[in-house]
Design an enzyme around this catalytic site. Structure first.
Site, mmCIF file in Angstrom:
data_model
loop_
_atom_site.group_PDB
_atom_site.id
_atom_site.type_symbol
_atom_site.label_atom_id
_atom_site.label_comp_id
_atom_site.label_asym_id
_atom_site.label_seq_id
_atom_site.Cartn_x
_atom_site.Cartn_y
_atom_site.Cartn_z
ATOM 1 N N ASP A 55 3.785 -12.505 1.684
ATOM 2 C CA ASP A 55 5.056 -12.974 2.240
ATOM 3 C C ASP A 55 4.823 -13.880 3.439
ATOM 4 O O ASP A 55 5.770 -14.453 3.976
ATOM 5 C CB ASP A 55 5.936 -11.785 2.649
ATOM 6 C CG ASP A 55 6.796 -11.301 1.493
ATOM 7 O OD1 ASP A 55 6.879 -12.021 0.480
ATOM 8 O OD2 ASP A 55 7.370 -10.205 1.599
ATOM 9 N N ARG A 108 13.141 0.113 2.549
ATOM 10 C CA ARG A 108 14.009 -1.057 2.333
ATOM 11 C C ARG A 108 15.318 -0.650 1.641
ATOM 12 O O ARG A 108 15.762 -1.307 0.710
ATOM 13 C CB ARG A 108 13.294 -2.128 1.519
ATOM 14 C CG ARG A 108 13.816 -3.511 1.859
ATOM 15 C CD ARG A 108 13.349 -4.578 0.895
ATOM 16 N NE ARG A 108 13.741 -5.883 1.388
ATOM 17 C CZ ARG A 108 13.926 -6.950 0.631
ATOM 18 N NH1 ARG A 108 13.735 -6.897 -0.659
ATOM 19 N NH2 ARG A 108 14.269 -8.094 1.150
ATOM 20 N N LYS A 156 10.007 -13.636 -11.504
ATOM 21 C CA LYS A 156 9.223 -13.081 -10.387
ATOM 22 C C LYS A 156 9.535 -11.590 -10.344
ATOM 23 O O LYS A 156 10.668 -11.187 -10.079
ATOM 24 C CB LYS A 156 9.635 -13.760 -9.087
ATOM 25 C CG LYS A 156 8.956 -13.190 -7.843
ATOM 26 C CD LYS A 156 9.376 -14.020 -6.630
ATOM 27 C CE LYS A 156 8.924 -13.410 -5.315
ATOM 28 N NZ LYS A 156 9.475 -14.160 -4.173
ATOM 29 N N ASP A 212 9.235 -8.214 -8.701
ATOM 30 C CA ASP A 212 8.933 -7.720 -7.354
ATOM 31 C C ASP A 212 8.883 -6.193 -7.320
ATOM 32 O O ASP A 212 9.330 -5.520 -8.257
ATOM 33 C CB ASP A 212 10.010 -8.250 -6.387
ATOM 34 C CG ASP A 212 9.469 -8.504 -4.990
ATOM 35 O OD1 ASP A 212 8.433 -7.926 -4.638
ATOM 36 O OD2 ASP A 212 10.102 -9.283 -4.258
ATOM 37 N N MET A 213 8.384 -5.641 -6.224
ATOM 38 C CA MET A 213 8.251 -4.189 -6.056
ATOM 39 C C MET A 213 8.159 -3.939 -4.557
ATOM 40 O O MET A 213 7.102 -4.110 -3.971
ATOM 41 C CB MET A 213 6.956 -3.763 -6.764
ATOM 42 C CG MET A 213 6.856 -2.335 -7.185
ATOM 43 S SD MET A 213 6.290 -1.272 -5.864
ATOM 44 C CE MET A 213 6.062 0.240 -6.730
ATOM 45 N N ASP A 234 -40.091 17.287 -4.618
ATOM 46 C CA ASP A 234 -39.543 18.589 -4.225
ATOM 47 C C ASP A 234 -39.081 18.466 -2.771
ATOM 48 O O ASP A 234 -39.866 18.160 -1.883
ATOM 49 C CB ASP A 234 -40.652 19.641 -4.368
ATOM 50 C CG ASP A 234 -40.174 21.012 -3.952
ATOM 51 O OD1 ASP A 234 -38.966 21.176 -3.716
ATOM 52 O OD2 ASP A 234 -41.025 21.924 -3.879
HETATM 53 C C1 GLA Z 1 9.889 -9.571 -1.298
HETATM 54 C C2 GLA Z 1 9.173 -10.808 -1.787
HETATM 55 C C3 GLA Z 1 9.827 -12.032 -1.240
HETATM 56 C C4 GLA Z 1 11.268 -12.060 -1.652
HETATM 57 C C5 GLA Z 1 11.969 -10.798 -1.189
HETATM 58 C C6 GLA Z 1 13.372 -10.721 -1.734
HETATM 59 O O1 GLA Z 1 9.695 -9.379 0.060
HETATM 60 O O2 GLA Z 1 7.827 -10.768 -1.466
HETATM 61 O O3 GLA Z 1 9.153 -13.201 -1.688
HETATM 62 O O4 GLA Z 1 11.341 -12.173 -3.044
HETATM 63 O O5 GLA Z 1 11.274 -9.647 -1.609
HETATM 64 O O6 GLA Z 1 14.027 -9.582 -1.329
#
Ligand code: GLA
Length: 729
Positions: free
Chosen positions: A547, A442, A475, A477-478, A52
């Site tokens: 990167d 970007r 590959k 990417d984003m 308690d």
């Molecule tokens: C990102 C990826 C890189 C390359 C660039 C291309 O930054 O991490 O390895 O592919 O995009 O625009």
């Protein structure tokens, strides 16, 4: 592995090979965490102490000792007396968000039920796992929570998730729906997180727990460069080899939270799941909401034990497909060699030079489509840029194949450039808030993957590209985070669903594209390691780790990443010097040693290297080919941390302990250097190992207790490698 239910004591005992997780049902039906740690025997032990306490409210009017404020709880709810961080919050038709969930029933099933449309750990046969599903109910709200716990025969891991179901007559709104919640009885742990930024992801931070909350989170729409969906709680004495460590990783690629809260009585609550910040979910009558999965690992062998469990579970039971178990080609990526400045002829020339050195795959990175000469245009227009690729993708792929090298392609399918035909045709396909100008990142916008029409378009476009030529690798990417996360097709009350629906949309698209192209090797990427998580690894067995390709910066990033993720998932390339991110000049041998630690490749114009360096590249490529199956399946041991020291060292050890590769990298040269010996780990102590480099034979115990003498080449950033083979004498 087992799940036992003791009806008399009302407790569940979940067992993995070396750990126990014990749950109890108490008082009005609270589901409690009674124990999580190294495996226990159970007889009549007192597993729960309740008292308690002043200012701790009690719901069971007959027993003041049971307070939601002090009970260790598996589902933390709002407003009913549990004042710690909740794992569910539900707004009801009357505006109240008070909920009290009590035990209703449970079932124990063999195997592991799959999730619907979300990535998760899987089993290959029913006997690999058992699952407990506990149903809790709040009858007044008309809501149920099903809590899932899976234990494994071969792993000291427990997978957890929750399903929230509207069983009542009113609409409900989930404001918070976390994947797991548990309470530990002390606060004597350090909080470990993997944090950073673009180009310096997943650095290890370790700080003592303190009263109140400490958390890591993302609100960027992806798991992010800045934080990783993982935390560990480590005993004060825990190091790589010993001490108790709890790790929790979320299999999710969007906004997340991972939190530890030390209570007034020095207990620690851990919660993890989708970040409630920016989230709500309309739960119609009879509808349910399934959370992502959290994976818990408890190790008594320190961080090393925790990591080897995560690494192997993720490598063998989360990653999928043809490339899961190894055999990844040695590739050369064009990005740092050419950036946007190439034509098909350039790519063929690089491919020819690369093939001569044994490299197996040439990846044409960003810049091949639409009218893309820089990053201001054309995302979404996935047709070959005639100026650069006059013979199209098929022409290029055929020419490369004729040179004896496979062809891979960069894509960024979740994005659209404002300056693109796709955006001009479908301006409503990007996430946006009507009336607001919006922001670019970007120079690009994010496609609204909550929409089925957008997803269908992308799936058919990407599948069309992959069918148009002999493409062996993608590959994916984003390159920006989500803002203005509103969808034109969702009603006002559902806009809070946009972030999670976006992630579900990404998973849907990835599932459809990867399953339609089982021969293609997919690599995830998000400006390097901005989406390095278990969610992506379910679809793509490797991710571009950062990167930052500098070998010394990679020591930190790859060390941190290895806490959770297997080496086979960590894409790592040898790049040119001076390095493009930090201008550092490191020896080619060191760049090779660091990149061998992951899915290996090159990111430079190999034909421009002097002849003797090209010879070294050819030797590295051959070495990797000879060793890649061993590296992909070996256990990984971190021997020296680069954080706070002048060196980093690691070791790959075959599962049967028959061979090992040990690598040591020193950052700065030290004049008149002190003697140093590197202590190895994990070997069979009474077995003998031949060290190829010296020809000596050592016992395993001597390698681990006395250690190999370190003798590095002179200069900054040099590396030493030892190759050990077990010999029977
Ligand atoms: C990102 C990826 C890189 C390359 C660039 C291309 O930054 O991490 O390895 O592919 O995009 O625009």
């Amino acid at each position: 592995m087992n799940i036992l239910y003791d009806e008399k004591r009302k407790l569940f005992h979940l067992q993995t090979p070396n750990t126990s997780y014990i749950l109890g049902i108490h008082g009005l039906g609270w589901l409690t965490t009674l124990y999580y740690g190294p495996k226990l025997h159970l007889k009549e032990e007192n597993l729960l102490v309740v008292r308690d306490r002043a200012f701790s409210p009690y719901a069971d009017l007959g027993d003041k000792t049971y307070s939601p404020d002090t009970l260790p709880l598996e589902l933390g709810s709002v407003g009913g007396g549990d004042f710690r961080v909740p794992s569910v919050e539900l707004t009801q038709a009357d505006g109240s968000s008070v909920t009290e969930f009590f035990y209703k029933c449970h079932k124990i099933v063999q195997g592991k039920p799959a999730l619907d449309g979300q990535p998760a750990v899987y089993t290959q046969s029913e006997d690999e796992a058992m699952t407990l599903i506990v149903t809790l109910e709040d009858a007044q709200a008309g809501a149920r929570a099903e809590l899932y716990y899976t234990v494994f025969r071969d792993f000291d891991a427990i997978c957890r998730r929750a399903v929230f179901i509207n069983t009542g007559k009113q609409e409900l709104k989930l404001e918070r729906a976390l994947s797991c919640c548990f309470d530990l009885p002390t606060d004597q742990y350090d909080f470990v997180q993997l944090s950073g930024a673009w180009a310096r992801e997943r650095h290890v931070h370790r700080t003592p727990l303190r009263p109140g909350s400490q958390l890591v989170e993302s609100v960027r729409g992806t798991s992010s460069h800045q934080q990783s969906p993982f935390i560990a709680l480590a005993a004060k004495n825990a190091d790589e080899k010993q001490g108790r460590v709890y790790g929790a990783a979320l299999i999710y690629s969007g906004n997340f939270v991972a939190q530890a809260e030390v209570s007034q009585f020095s207990t620690t609550r851990v919660v993890m799941g989708i970040n409630p910040n920016g989230f709500s979910w309309q739960l119609d009558k009879n509808a349910s909401f399934e959370t992502p999965e959290a994976v818990l690992v408890c190790s008594a062998q320190g961080f090393g034990g925790m990591s080897r469990c995560f690494n192997k579970l993720i490598r063998t039971r989360l990653c999928r497909g043809k490339y899961r178990d190894g055999g990844r080609p040695v590739l050369l990526n064009s990005w740092e060699g050419c950036y946007f400045n190439f034509t098909a002829d350039t790519i063929v020339r690089i491919g020819r030079d690369a093939a001569k050195l044994g490299i197996e795959l040439l990846v044409m990175d960003d810049g091949w489509f639409g009218k893309r000469d820089d990053d201001h245009t054309s995302l979404g227009d996935w047709t070959p840029y005639p100026k650069k690729l006059p013979r199209g993708l098929k022409g290029l792929a055929d020419e490369l194949n004729a040179e004896g090298i496979a062809f891979g392609l960069w894509l960024e399918p979740e994005m659209v450039s404002p300056d693109s035909d796709l955006n001009r045709a479908h301006p409503d396909w990007a996430l946006q808030v009507p009336g607001r100008v919006g922001v670019e990142g970007r120079n690009q916008l994010v496609l609204d993957y909550t929409r089925a029409d957008v997803r269908d378009y992308i799936v058919s476009t990407v599948n069309g590209i992959l069918a148009s030529a002999n493409i062996a690798y993608v590959k994916w990417d984003m390159n920006r985070h989500l803002t203005h996360a509103c969808s034109a097709l969702l009603s006002a009350v559902r806009q809070g669903e946009t972030f999670h629906r976006f992630v579900l949309g990404v998973y849907d698209v990835m599932e459809r594209i990867t399953s339609a192209n089982p021969e293609v090797l997919f690599e995830g990427c998000s400006g390097g390691g901005g989406r390095f998580d278990g969610g992506i690894l379910y679809y793509m067995p490797q991710i571009w780790c950062s990167d930052d390709s500098d070998a010394i910066e990679r020591l930190y990033i790859q060390h941190g990443t290895s806490l959770v993720y297997p080496q086979s998932a960590i894409s790592a390339h040898v790049s040119a010097v001076p390095n493009h991110q930090v201008q550092r000049v490191t020896p080619l041998a060191t760049r090779g040693a660091v990149a061998f630690t992951g899915a290996f490749g090159y990111e430079l114009n190999v034909g421009l290297l002097p002849q003797e360096k090209q010879k070294t590249v050819a030797e590295q490529v051959q070495w990797y080919k000879d060793n890649r199956d061993f590296l992909a399946s070996a256990d990984y041991y971190r021997l020296r941390s680069p954080f706070g020291s002048n060196a980093s060292a690691w070791m790959f050890l075959a599962e049967d302990k028959s061979r090992a590769l040990v690598q040591f990298v020193r950052k700065l040269n030290v004049p008149n250097e002190p003697l140093d010996r590197l202590l190895l780990d994990g070997l069979a102590p009474d077995a003998q190992y031949r060290v190829a480099e010296s020809g000596e034979v050592w016992y395993g115990d001597a390698l681990m207790e006395l250690g190999l003498p370190v003798c590095l080449p002179d200069g900054d950033f040099t590396a030493q490698t030892w190759t050990l083979t077990r010999v029977d004498e």
